[in-house]
Motif scaffolding. Structure first.
Motif, PDB file in Angstrom:
ATOM      1  N   VAL A   1      10.461 -21.368  23.736  1.00 38.14           N
ATOM      2  CA  VAL A   1       9.958 -21.521  25.100  1.00 38.14           C
ATOM      3  C   VAL A   1       8.645 -20.756  25.248  1.00 38.14           C
ATOM      4  N   ARG A   2       7.908 -21.111  26.274  1.00 32.88           N
ATOM      5  CA  ARG A   2       6.772 -20.286  26.684  1.00 32.88           C
ATOM      6  C   ARG A   2       7.161 -19.644  28.009  1.00 32.88           C
ATOM      7  N   LEU A   3       6.454 -18.622  28.409  1.00 34.33           N
ATOM      8  CA  LEU A   3       6.784 -17.967  29.666  1.00 34.33           C
ATOM      9  C   LEU A   3       6.653 -18.955  30.817  1.00 34.33           C
ATOM     10  N   HIS A   4       7.402 -18.717  31.870  1.00 32.62           N
ATOM     11  CA  HIS A   4       7.390 -19.572  33.051  1.00 32.62           C
ATOM     12  C   HIS A   4       5.999 -19.543  33.689  1.00 32.62           C
ATOM     13  N   TRP A   5       5.619 -20.653  34.301  1.00 33.90           N
ATOM     14  CA  TRP A   5       4.305 -20.724  34.937  1.00 33.90           C
ATOM     15  C   TRP A   5       4.140 -19.681  36.042  1.00 33.90           C
ATOM     16  N   ALA A   6       5.241 -19.182  36.587  1.00 32.22           N
ATOM     17  CA  ALA A   6       5.165 -18.175  37.646  1.00 32.22           C
ATOM     18  C   ALA A   6       4.495 -16.893  37.151  1.00 32.22           C
ATOM     19  N   SER A   7       4.458 -16.692  35.827  1.00 32.64           N
ATOM     20  CA  SER A   7       3.764 -15.510  35.300  1.00 32.64           C
ATOM     21  C   SER A   7       2.262 -15.590  35.560  1.00 32.64           C
ATOM     22  N   LEU A   8       1.764 -16.773  35.908  1.00 36.51           N
ATOM     23  CA  LEU A   8       0.348 -16.961  36.217  1.00 36.51           C
ATOM     24  C   LEU A   8       0.060 -16.860  37.717  1.00 36.51           C
ATOM     25  N   ALA A   9       1.062 -16.622  38.526  1.00 32.58           N
ATOM     26  CA  ALA A   9       0.902 -16.659  39.983  1.00 32.58           C
ATOM     27  C   ALA A   9      -0.201 -15.725  40.473  1.00 32.58           C
ATOM     28  N   TRP A  10      -0.228 -14.490  40.014  1.00 32.25           N
ATOM     29  CA  TRP A  10      -1.250 -13.550  40.468  1.00 32.25           C
ATOM     30  C   TRP A  10      -2.635 -14.005  40.012  1.00 32.25           C
ATOM     31  N   ASP A  11      -2.751 -14.500  38.796  1.00 35.82           N
ATOM     32  CA  ASP A  11      -4.038 -14.974  38.291  1.00 35.82           C
ATOM     33  C   ASP A  11      -4.535 -16.177  39.090  1.00 35.82           C
ATOM     34  N   ILE A  12      -3.624 -17.065  39.476  1.00 41.03           N
ATOM     35  CA  ILE A  12      -3.995 -18.220  40.305  1.00 41.03           C
ATOM     36  C   ILE A  12      -4.496 -17.740  41.661  1.00 41.03           C
ATOM     37  N   PHE A  13      -3.745 -16.840  42.290  1.00 37.14           N
ATOM     38  CA  PHE A  13      -4.145 -16.296  43.596  1.00 37.14           C
ATOM     39  C   PHE A  13      -5.493 -15.611  43.504  1.00 37.14           C
TER      40      PHE A  13
ATOM     41  N   THR B   1      20.751  -7.527  28.699  1.00 38.11           N
ATOM     42  CA  THR B   1      20.853  -7.478  30.151  1.00 38.11           C
ATOM     43  C   THR B   1      20.020  -8.623  30.700  1.00 38.11           C
ATOM     44  N   TYR B   2      20.591  -9.327  31.648  1.00 40.75           N
ATOM     45  CA  TYR B   2      19.931 -10.483  32.236  1.00 40.75           C
ATOM     46  C   TYR B   2      19.780 -10.240  33.724  1.00 40.75           C
ATOM     47  N   GLU B   3      18.558 -10.363  34.230  1.00 39.60           N
ATOM     48  CA  GLU B   3      18.280 -10.156  35.649  1.00 39.60           C
ATOM     49  C   GLU B   3      17.616 -11.406  36.205  1.00 39.60           C
ATOM     50  N   ARG B   4      17.949 -11.741  37.438  1.00 35.54           N
ATOM     51  CA  ARG B   4      17.319 -12.890  38.067  1.00 35.54           C
ATOM     52  C   ARG B   4      17.010 -12.547  39.515  1.00 35.54           C
ATOM     53  N   PRO B   5      15.753 -12.180  39.817  1.00 35.16           N
ATOM     54  CA  PRO B   5      15.394 -11.841  41.197  1.00 35.16           C
ATOM     55  C   PRO B   5      15.401 -13.083  42.083  1.00 35.16           C
ATOM     56  N   LEU B   6      15.245 -12.880  43.379  1.00 31.92           N
ATOM     57  CA  LEU B   6      15.273 -13.991  44.337  1.00 31.92           C
ATOM     58  C   LEU B   6      14.229 -15.046  43.986  1.00 31.92           C
ATOM     59  N   MET B   7      12.996 -14.623  43.700  1.00 33.80           N
ATOM     60  CA  MET B   7      11.948 -15.591  43.349  1.00 33.80           C
ATOM     61  C   MET B   7      12.299 -16.300  42.035  1.00 33.80           C
ATOM     62  N   GLY B   8      12.964 -15.598  41.140  1.00 32.68           N
ATOM     63  CA  GLY B   8      13.401 -16.204  39.895  1.00 32.68           C
ATOM     64  C   GLY B   8      14.447 -17.281  40.126  1.00 32.68           C
ATOM     65  N   ARG B   9      15.305 -17.064  41.091  1.00 37.38           N
ATOM     66  CA  ARG B   9      16.313 -18.083  41.431  1.00 37.38           C
ATOM     67  C   ARG B   9      15.651 -19.314  42.041  1.00 37.38           C
ATOM     68  N   ILE B  10      14.637 -19.079  42.849  1.00 38.50           N
ATOM     69  CA  ILE B  10      13.950 -20.195  43.498  1.00 38.50           C
ATOM     70  C   ILE B  10      13.162 -21.012  42.478  1.00 38.50           C
ATOM     71  N   PHE B  11      12.431 -20.318  41.601  1.00 41.11           N
ATOM     72  CA  PHE B  11      11.520 -21.017  40.687  1.00 41.11           C
ATOM     73  C   PHE B  11      12.074 -21.228  39.280  1.00 41.11           C
ATOM     74  N   GLY B  12      13.219 -20.627  38.960  1.00 38.72           N
ATOM     75  CA  GLY B  12      13.863 -20.907  37.682  1.00 38.72           C
ATOM     76  C   GLY B  12      13.441 -20.029  36.525  1.00 38.72           C
ATOM     77  N   TYR B  13      13.292 -18.739  36.759  1.00 37.21           N
ATOM     78  CA  TYR B  13      12.993 -17.816  35.663  1.00 37.21           C
ATOM     79  C   TYR B  13      13.810 -16.540  35.835  1.00 37.21           C
ATOM     80  N   GLY B  14      13.817 -15.720  34.805  1.00 43.42           N
ATOM     81  CA  GLY B  14      14.551 -14.456  34.851  1.00 43.42           C
ATOM     82  C   GLY B  14      13.948 -13.467  33.877  1.00 43.42           C
ATOM     83  N   THR B  15      14.546 -12.297  33.827  1.00 45.63           N
ATOM     84  CA  THR B  15      14.126 -11.230  32.923  1.00 45.63           C
ATOM     85  C   THR B  15      15.301 -10.887  32.038  1.00 45.63           C
ATOM     86  N   MET B  16      15.030 -10.738  30.754  1.00 42.04           N
ATOM     87  CA  MET B  16      16.062 -10.340  29.817  1.00 42.04           C
ATOM     88  C   MET B  16      15.616  -9.054  29.130  1.00 42.04           C
TER      89      MET B  16
END
Length: 186
Positions: A21-33, A113-128
């Motif tokens: 996999v590649r990282l979720h597109w949400a990792s680019l959110a700050w760069d897009i903004f 350890t698997y974490e899924r914040p609220l934004m991760g639930r909405i957009f489909g990503y998590g932290t491991m």
């Protein structure tokens, strides 16, 4: 010319890829903004300046071009970065001109350890978070991981699961993939 290598080129002949996999597109959110905001400011200020300040307008347009080029570079870096999990190790490949390969043997994993914040639930990503025997490894925290539940389950199965059942499942998957390739060719 500077074509990055495919992450599969780093696999050993005895390895079987489980996930890539590649990282979720949400990792680019700050760069897009950041890019959109800087471009908007440059355009607005440029149009508000009187024509007599042409030098400052040109500087603003060159700054806007720099912002676009920088954003394109960040997106290209995101595009070539891959996380690969095989039956023997976890790997991450990064870089456009200089390729960097981070690796951690699956056998070193002691805890996940698997974490899924609220934004991760909405957009489909998590932290491991991957822990190993008293060491901090290169791949200890993977943020913006798409399909994080599947990656977590796959690594858990590799580390803590039944080895014979895994081998049988991988043989079946390999046979299915081979049959699909033959069907496409034929």
């Amino acid at each position: 010319m500077f074509a990055p290598r495919d992450s599969d080129e780093y696999l050993l002949e005895t390895e079987r890829r489980v996930i890539r996999v590649r990282l979720h597109w949400a990792s680019l959110a700050w760069d897009i903004f950041e890019a959109v905001a800087l471009l908007a400011v440059a355009v607005m200020v440029s149009y508000l300046l009187p024509p007599s300040m042409w030098l400052l307008q040109n500087i603003l347009w060159y700054a806007a071009l720099f912002v676009v080029l920088r954003f394109a570079y960040v997106v290209l870096l995101w595009w070539v970065e891959r996380i690969v999990v095989t039956d023997k190790r976890m790997m991450m490949t990064t870089g456009i001109i200089t390729t960097k390969v981070l690796m951690m043997p699956i056998g070193k994993v002691t805890d996940l350890t698997y974490e899924r914040p609220l934004m991760g639930r909405i957009f489909g990503y998590g932290t491991m978070v991957v822990e190993s025997a008293g060491q901090i490894q290169a791949l200890n925290r993977l943020e913006y991981l798409p399909k994080a539940e599947q990656v977590y389950d796959a690594i858990s199965e590799l580390v803590f699961g039944d080895k014979e059942a895994q081998a049988a499942r991988f043989s079946m998957i390999r046979a299915q993939r081979l049959a699909k390739r033959r069907a496409k060719v034929g």
